[in-house]
Design a protein around this motif. Structure first.
Motif, PDB file in Angstrom:
ATOM      1  N   PHE A  37      -7.752  41.340  55.318  1.00  0.00           N
ATOM      2  CA  PHE A  37      -9.174  41.243  54.974  1.00  0.00           C
ATOM      3  C   PHE A  37      -9.941  40.744  56.185  1.00  0.00           C
ATOM      4  O   PHE A  37      -9.484  39.819  56.859  1.00  0.00           O
ATOM      5  N   CYS A  38     -11.088  41.316  56.386  1.00  0.00           N
ATOM      6  CA  CYS A  38     -11.915  40.899  57.520  1.00  0.00           C
ATOM      7  C   CYS A  38     -13.364  41.098  57.111  1.00  0.00           C
ATOM      8  O   CYS A  38     -13.781  42.225  56.807  1.00  0.00           O
ATOM      9  N   ALA A  39     -14.138  40.026  57.050  1.00  0.00           N
ATOM     10  CA  ALA A  39     -15.546  40.172  56.666  1.00  0.00           C
ATOM     11  C   ALA A  39     -16.363  39.003  57.197  1.00  0.00           C
ATOM     12  O   ALA A  39     -15.861  37.881  57.343  1.00  0.00           O
ATOM     13  N   ILE A  40     -17.613  39.296  57.487  1.00  0.00           N
ATOM     14  CA  ILE A  40     -18.597  38.300  57.911  1.00  0.00           C
ATOM     15  C   ILE A  40     -19.678  38.283  56.831  1.00  0.00           C
ATOM     16  O   ILE A  40     -20.053  39.346  56.310  1.00  0.00           O
ATOM     17  N   THR A  41     -20.164  37.087  56.503  1.00  0.00           N
ATOM     18  CA  THR A  41     -21.179  36.980  55.446  1.00  0.00           C
ATOM     19  C   THR A  41     -22.412  37.830  55.791  1.00  0.00           C
ATOM     20  O   THR A  41     -22.773  37.976  56.964  1.00  0.00           O
ATOM     21  N   GLN A  72     -24.098  39.326  59.809  1.00  0.00           N
ATOM     22  CA  GLN A  72     -23.399  40.469  60.405  1.00  0.00           C
ATOM     23  C   GLN A  72     -24.165  41.015  61.616  1.00  0.00           C
ATOM     24  O   GLN A  72     -25.371  40.808  61.745  1.00  0.00           O
ATOM     25  N   VAL A  73     -23.406  41.718  62.465  1.00  0.00           N
ATOM     26  CA  VAL A  73     -23.949  42.368  63.668  1.00  0.00           C
ATOM     27  C   VAL A  73     -24.662  41.365  64.582  1.00  0.00           C
ATOM     28  O   VAL A  73     -25.704  41.658  65.171  1.00  0.00           O
ATOM     29  N   LYS A  74     -24.114  40.161  64.654  1.00  0.00           N
ATOM     30  CA  LYS A  74     -24.616  39.151  65.594  1.00  0.00           C
ATOM     31  C   LYS A  74     -23.512  38.747  66.573  1.00  0.00           C
ATOM     32  O   LYS A  74     -23.636  37.755  67.275  1.00  0.00           O
ATOM     33  N   GLY A  75     -22.416  39.478  66.522  1.00  0.00           N
ATOM     34  CA  GLY A  75     -21.331  39.182  67.466  1.00  0.00           C
ATOM     35  C   GLY A  75     -20.223  38.297  66.890  1.00  0.00           C
ATOM     36  O   GLY A  75     -19.211  38.079  67.552  1.00  0.00           O
ATOM     37  N   TYR A  76     -20.404  37.787  65.672  1.00  0.00           N
ATOM     38  CA  TYR A  76     -19.369  36.891  65.124  1.00  0.00           C
ATOM     39  C   TYR A  76     -18.055  37.625  64.860  1.00  0.00           C
ATOM     40  O   TYR A  76     -16.974  37.071  65.056  1.00  0.00           O
ATOM     41  N   GLY A  77     -18.151  38.876  64.390  1.00  0.00           N
ATOM     42  CA  GLY A  77     -16.933  39.640  64.106  1.00  0.00           C
ATOM     43  C   GLY A  77     -16.099  39.845  65.366  1.00  0.00           C
ATOM     44  O   GLY A  77     -14.871  39.800  65.328  1.00  0.00           O
ATOM     45  N   THR A  78     -16.786  40.057  66.483  1.00  0.00           N
ATOM     46  CA  THR A  78     -16.082  40.218  67.763  1.00  0.00           C
ATOM     47  C   THR A  78     -15.423  38.909  68.179  1.00  0.00           C
ATOM     48  O   THR A  78     -14.253  38.882  68.592  1.00  0.00           O
ATOM     49  N   ARG A  79     -16.169  37.812  68.052  1.00  0.00           N
ATOM     50  CA  ARG A  79     -15.596  36.512  68.451  1.00  0.00           C
ATOM     51  C   ARG A  79     -14.407  36.142  67.563  1.00  0.00           C
ATOM     52  O   ARG A  79     -13.399  35.622  68.032  1.00  0.00           O
ATOM     53  N   LEU A 131      -2.030  45.567  62.940  1.00  0.00           N
ATOM     54  CA  LEU A 131      -2.319  46.772  62.169  1.00  0.00           C
ATOM     55  C   LEU A 131      -3.326  46.394  61.105  1.00  0.00           C
ATOM     56  O   LEU A 131      -3.319  45.265  60.600  1.00  0.00           O
ATOM     57  N   THR A 132      -4.197  47.330  60.785  1.00  0.00           N
ATOM     58  CA  THR A 132      -5.136  47.084  59.695  1.00  0.00           C
ATOM     59  C   THR A 132      -5.416  48.384  58.978  1.00  0.00           C
ATOM     60  O   THR A 132      -5.368  49.458  59.587  1.00  0.00           O
ATOM     61  N   TYR A 133      -5.674  48.298  57.696  1.00  0.00           N
ATOM     62  CA  TYR A 133      -6.220  49.444  56.974  1.00  0.00           C
ATOM     63  C   TYR A 133      -7.715  49.270  56.982  1.00  0.00           C
ATOM     64  O   TYR A 133      -8.264  48.485  56.206  1.00  0.00           O
ATOM     65  N   ASN A 138     -13.412  52.912  55.824  1.00  0.00           N
ATOM     66  CA  ASN A 138     -14.037  53.980  56.622  1.00  0.00           C
ATOM     67  C   ASN A 138     -15.318  53.512  57.301  1.00  0.00           C
ATOM     68  O   ASN A 138     -15.579  53.844  58.445  1.00  0.00           O
ATOM     69  N   ASN A 139     -16.118  52.682  56.588  1.00  0.00           N
ATOM     70  CA  ASN A 139     -17.395  52.266  57.186  1.00  0.00           C
ATOM     71  C   ASN A 139     -17.229  51.154  58.221  1.00  0.00           C
ATOM     72  O   ASN A 139     -18.207  50.757  58.854  1.00  0.00           O
ATOM     73  N   ALA A 140     -16.029  50.667  58.420  1.00  0.00           N
ATOM     74  CA  ALA A 140     -15.815  49.625  59.428  1.00  0.00           C
ATOM     75  C   ALA A 140     -15.007  50.144  60.620  1.00  0.00           C
ATOM     76  O   ALA A 140     -14.690  49.379  61.533  1.00  0.00           O
ATOM     77  N   ILE A 163     -12.891  50.071  66.284  1.00  0.00           N
ATOM     78  CA  ILE A 163     -12.758  50.781  67.577  1.00  0.00           C
ATOM     79  C   ILE A 163     -13.306  49.891  68.690  1.00  0.00           C
ATOM     80  O   ILE A 163     -12.692  49.751  69.749  1.00  0.00           O
ATOM     81  N   LYS A 164     -14.458  49.246  68.432  1.00  0.00           N
ATOM     82  CA  LYS A 164     -15.030  48.361  69.462  1.00  0.00           C
ATOM     83  C   LYS A 164     -14.161  47.140  69.730  1.00  0.00           C
ATOM     84  O   LYS A 164     -14.288  46.503  70.773  1.00  0.00           O
ATOM     85  N   GLN A 165     -13.277  46.811  68.818  1.00  0.00           N
ATOM     86  CA  GLN A 165     -12.348  45.683  69.027  1.00  0.00           C
ATOM     87  C   GLN A 165     -11.024  46.152  69.644  1.00  0.00           C
ATOM     88  O   GLN A 165     -10.057  45.388  69.705  1.00  0.00           O
TER      89      GLN A 165
END
Ligand code: ACO
Length: 136
Positions: free
Chosen positions: A50-54, A58-65, A84-86, A89-91, A96-98
């Motif tokens: 599971f991977c999610a940002i509140t 979102q889209v402030k760079g926290y997911g990358t950090r 590995l991750t499943y 589709n929308n993520a 890819i950017k990671q």
């Protein structure tokens, strides 16, 4: 009495304990195939389940950090070489950017059957660079 968390990180003493643990599992769980036990005890890939940002962050760079910290920790503390991750589709764009790809280079028998697949997602892999500093 002492409890420790162990992973297959190449440290001699940890390997001895992991092999001992594998032997206990094999003896106590005789119906489990031995190769299956070895794989689960020794495997060096990590699944990002599971991977999610509140929503409002979102889209402030926290997911990358978050991913960079995870890579650094998984490599330096756990000796992992791949994630590995499943990916939903929308993520896929985020993954890819990671550094994740849709091409899976890990041998199939190391992960097949251990990772839950589902409709609307795609399996992706990320190789963790052995040297790159991922965090400041
Ligand atoms: N699709 C395409 N690109 C994306 C997406 C997306 N859904 N989300 C972020 N990006 C891009 C950003 O635009 C940014 O691009 P840039 O570097 O060119 O500017 C880059 O990815 C990094 O963005 P961050 O701001 O670091 O990402 P964020 O903090 O938003 O975290 C996450 C990404 C985890 C996907 C977040 O948006 C989220 O929680 N989304 C909803 C839940 C979700 O889809 N989670 C993944 C499900 S799959 C799984 O859990 C295994």
């Amino acid at each position: 009495l002492k409890f420790v968390c162990l992973s297959n990180d190449g440290i001699d003493q940890h390997m001895i304990w992991l092999v001992g643990l594998k032997n206990i599992f094999a003896r106590q769980l005789p119906n489990m195939p031995k190769e299956y036990i070895v794989r689960l005890v020794m495997d060096r890939f990590g699944e990002i389940a599971f991977c999610a940002i509140t929503a409002d962050e979102q889209v402030k760079g926290y997911g990358t950090r978050l991913m960079n910290h995870l890579k650094q920790h998984a490599r330096d503390e756990d000796g992992l070489t791949h994630f590995l991750t499943y990916a939903d589709n929308n993520a896929v764009g985020y993954f890819i950017k990671q550094g994740f790809t849709k091409e899976i280079h890990l041998e199939k028998d190391r992960w097949h059957g251990y990772i839950k697949d589902y409709d609307g997602g795609i399996l992706m892999e990320c190789r963790i660079d052995p040297k790159l500093p991922y965090t400041d």
